[in-house]
Design an enzyme around this catalytic site. Sequence first.
Site, PDB file in Angstrom:
ATOM      1  N   PHE A 137       0.987  -1.364   0.126  1.00  0.00           N
ATOM      2  CA  PHE A 137       0.117   0.236  -0.011  1.00  0.00           C
ATOM      3  C   PHE A 137       0.864   1.439  -0.015  1.00  0.00           C
ATOM      4  O   PHE A 137       1.887   1.190   0.697  1.00  0.00           O
ATOM      5  CB  PHE A 137      -0.798  -0.039   1.157  1.00  0.00           C
ATOM      6  CG  PHE A 137      -2.129   0.925   1.257  1.00  0.00           C
ATOM      7  CD1 PHE A 137      -3.285   0.451   0.701  1.00  0.00           C
ATOM      8  CD2 PHE A 137      -1.676   2.204   1.733  1.00  0.00           C
ATOM      9  CE1 PHE A 137      -4.514   1.339   0.954  1.00  0.00           C
ATOM     10  CE2 PHE A 137      -2.938   3.184   1.692  1.00  0.00           C
ATOM     11  CZ  PHE A 137      -4.066   2.877   1.194  1.00  0.00           C
ATOM     12  N   ASP A 222       1.081  -4.962   8.767  1.00  0.00           N
ATOM     13  CA  ASP A 222       0.169  -3.901   8.697  1.00  0.00           C
ATOM     14  C   ASP A 222      -1.166  -4.622   8.376  1.00  0.00           C
ATOM     15  O   ASP A 222      -1.389  -5.361   7.342  1.00  0.00           O
ATOM     16  CB  ASP A 222       0.266  -2.820   7.553  1.00  0.00           C
ATOM     17  CG  ASP A 222      -0.688  -1.835   7.472  1.00  0.00           C
ATOM     18  OD1 ASP A 222      -1.729  -2.464   7.585  1.00  0.00           O
ATOM     19  OD2 ASP A 222      -0.392  -0.851   6.952  1.00  0.00           O
ATOM     20  N   TYR A 247     -11.545   1.978  10.336  1.00  0.00           N
ATOM     21  CA  TYR A 247     -12.696   2.347   9.234  1.00  0.00           C
ATOM     22  C   TYR A 247     -12.860   1.363   8.288  1.00  0.00           C
ATOM     23  O   TYR A 247     -13.849   1.566   7.584  1.00  0.00           O
ATOM     24  CB  TYR A 247     -12.156   3.673   8.839  1.00  0.00           C
ATOM     25  CG  TYR A 247     -10.906   3.920   8.209  1.00  0.00           C
ATOM     26  CD1 TYR A 247     -10.543   3.590   7.020  1.00  0.00           C
ATOM     27  CD2 TYR A 247     -10.051   4.270   9.092  1.00  0.00           C
ATOM     28  CE1 TYR A 247      -9.465   3.515   6.437  1.00  0.00           C
ATOM     29  CE2 TYR A 247      -8.543   4.577   8.415  1.00  0.00           C
ATOM     30  CZ  TYR A 247      -8.443   4.049   7.337  1.00  0.00           C
ATOM     31  OH  TYR A 247      -7.115   4.256   6.659  1.00  0.00           O
ATOM     32  N   LYS A 248     -12.107   0.276   8.075  1.00  0.00           N
ATOM     33  CA  LYS A 248     -12.454  -0.623   7.005  1.00  0.00           C
ATOM     34  C   LYS A 248     -13.416  -1.585   7.593  1.00  0.00           C
ATOM     35  O   LYS A 248     -14.516  -1.468   7.691  1.00  0.00           O
ATOM     36  CB  LYS A 248     -11.178  -1.163   6.364  1.00  0.00           C
ATOM     37  CG  LYS A 248     -10.324  -0.258   5.608  1.00  0.00           C
ATOM     38  CD  LYS A 248      -8.993  -0.477   5.290  1.00  0.00           C
ATOM     39  CE  LYS A 248      -8.336   0.738   4.399  1.00  0.00           C
ATOM     40  NZ  LYS A 248      -6.750   0.346   4.401  1.00  0.00           N
ATOM     41  N   ARG A 399     -12.216  -4.891  -7.081  1.00  0.00           N
ATOM     42  CA  ARG A 399     -12.105  -5.485  -5.862  1.00  0.00           C
ATOM     43  C   ARG A 399     -13.512  -5.716  -5.249  1.00  0.00           C
ATOM     44  O   ARG A 399     -14.150  -4.484  -5.088  1.00  0.00           O
ATOM     45  CB  ARG A 399     -11.301  -4.800  -4.910  1.00  0.00           C
ATOM     46  CG  ARG A 399      -9.654  -4.736  -5.360  1.00  0.00           C
ATOM     47  CD  ARG A 399      -8.838  -4.121  -4.304  1.00  0.00           C
ATOM     48  NE  ARG A 399      -9.561  -2.761  -3.997  1.00  0.00           N
ATOM     49  CZ  ARG A 399      -8.872  -2.179  -2.746  1.00  0.00           C
ATOM     50  NH1 ARG A 399      -8.020  -2.520  -1.850  1.00  0.00           N
ATOM     51  NH2 ARG A 399      -9.474  -1.053  -2.298  1.00  0.00           N
TER      52      ARG A 399
HETATM   53  C1  LIG Z   1      -6.109   1.586   4.356  1.00  0.00           C
HETATM   54  C2  LIG Z   1      -4.563   1.421   4.471  1.00  0.00           C
HETATM   55  C3  LIG Z   1      -3.675   2.531   5.041  1.00  0.00           C
HETATM   56  C4  LIG Z   1      -4.408   3.849   5.331  1.00  0.00           C
HETATM   57  O1  LIG Z   1      -3.617   4.521   5.975  1.00  0.00           O
HETATM   58  P1  LIG Z   1      -4.043   5.678   7.069  1.00  0.00           P
HETATM   59  O2  LIG Z   1      -3.096   6.029   7.915  1.00  0.00           O
HETATM   60  O3  LIG Z   1      -5.356   5.091   8.037  1.00  0.00           O
HETATM   61  O4  LIG Z   1      -4.775   6.783   6.307  1.00  0.00           O
HETATM   62  C5  LIG Z   1      -2.366   2.192   5.082  1.00  0.00           C
HETATM   63  N1  LIG Z   1      -1.947   1.100   4.719  1.00  0.00           N
HETATM   64  C6  LIG Z   1      -2.727   0.043   4.406  1.00  0.00           C
HETATM   65  C7  LIG Z   1      -1.942  -1.297   4.075  1.00  0.00           C
HETATM   66  C8  LIG Z   1      -3.881   0.139   4.257  1.00  0.00           C
HETATM   67  O5  LIG Z   1      -4.886  -0.933   3.763  1.00  0.00           O
END
Ligand SMILES: *Cc1c(COP(=O)(O)O)cnc(C)c1O
Length: 423
Positions: A137, A222, A247-248, A399
């Site tokens: 990501f 992560d 939030y996911k 997705r």
């Molecule tokens: C959703 C997501 C993020 C988002 O990071 P925020 O700090 O919450 O904005 C980062 N890394 C991964 C792997 C994600 O899926």
Amino acid sequence: MLATPYANNLAYAQQLDREDPLGHFRQRFHLPVQPSGQPYLYFCGNSLGLQPKSTRQAVEQELLDWQNLGVEGHVQAANPWLPYHELLTDKMAAVVGAKPIEVVVMNTLTVNLHLMMVSFYRPKANRFKILIEADAFPSDRYAVSSQVQFHGYDPATAILELRARPGEACIRQEDIDRVIEQHGEHIALIMLGNTNYYTGQFFDMKTITARGHAKGCLVGFDCAHGAGNVPLELHDSGADFAVWCSYKYLNSGPGSLAGCFVHERHAYDRSLPRFTGWWGHNKDTRFGMRDDFDPLPGVEAWQLSNPPILSLAAIRASLDIFAEAGMNQLREKSLLLTGYLEYLVDALPAGKVKIITPRDSAQRGCQLSLQVTGADKTLYQRISAQGVIADWREPDVIRVAPVPLYNTFTEVFQFVEILKNAL
Ligand SMILES: *Cc1c(COP(=O)(O)O)cnc(C)c1O
């Protein structure tokens, strides 16, 4: 519930819904509604989970206590704010399979990732590399690159990437093993996204951690796409740390606070380098404003600030639902629900849609990533126009995440019908 084999018709999907012991949880969520009045087919819980109906009341409680009590709310609120985050710990720990001393809700995800790397990325002359996925990501990549640079190394040589084989989308465990075997002595930190946001691949954390540790690497994950989705079993995985957002799959609202795990073995280690703030300090003397930092035991020591209570309230409302439903039951339904999506996609005209998510259900969560031959974004626009909310990733991947708390087998069936007609 009916066992597989599945059947490819609406009546069968409806029957699965009738027999679904978790089906009633759908009514506990607000479903986004189309202009026609019909709910959208919402398959985007991997990006932003839906709002539990109980969230409003939980947040309003804190607004009310603030309104009526002002600063006294810290101790006199119905749920006093000073220890408010502790109300979340046990339930969050249950969601990710950890001990309470290993879990805290604080900050946001990328912030926690940085805090964890401050403590667990400690490069030395001969061991300064970080192993990540080639398709990590973006935020994780930026965080990792900046940490590497912060320590004076060049990301081009310090970042080692795990890459799928040519023609394959997912990374094979044997390839991960080989990279750790070959390069482990030079790797300071292994940091993988688990579950991978793009392919939906759920890595075997326990194996990766064991192999990393055997080579002297520290290992973190992560779990933004894993928390609330797959059985993470963080404690048993042995990982040194993990971070995730709420939030996911955890349905706690846009930008809501994140989770952080530090393995029990580090709970009392005062020698770890750490960026600190007053909320990580001994609760008994926190307000004595002493100069010397006295870390709390466990991951709470990494807390910096007094946390935003409104966000914690939203997370609390959501975690109550997870506690009620149970991660094991959710996973059981999830396997059946995503299995049904897979079955229906496989029945589409040959050669059109390729599932790039692992076929082994133990190696994935609820999300399937569908690669559509020759498609461009107009395909996604056509299915959107039919009331589908999913997620398009360039160049050719949709997705789709059927979430066991609020999605139905009927919706999965309807989605694949819409996709079939749009192809
Ligand atoms: C959703 C997501 C993020 C988002 O990071 P925020 O700090 O919450 O904005 C980062 N890394 C991964 C792997 C994600 O899926």
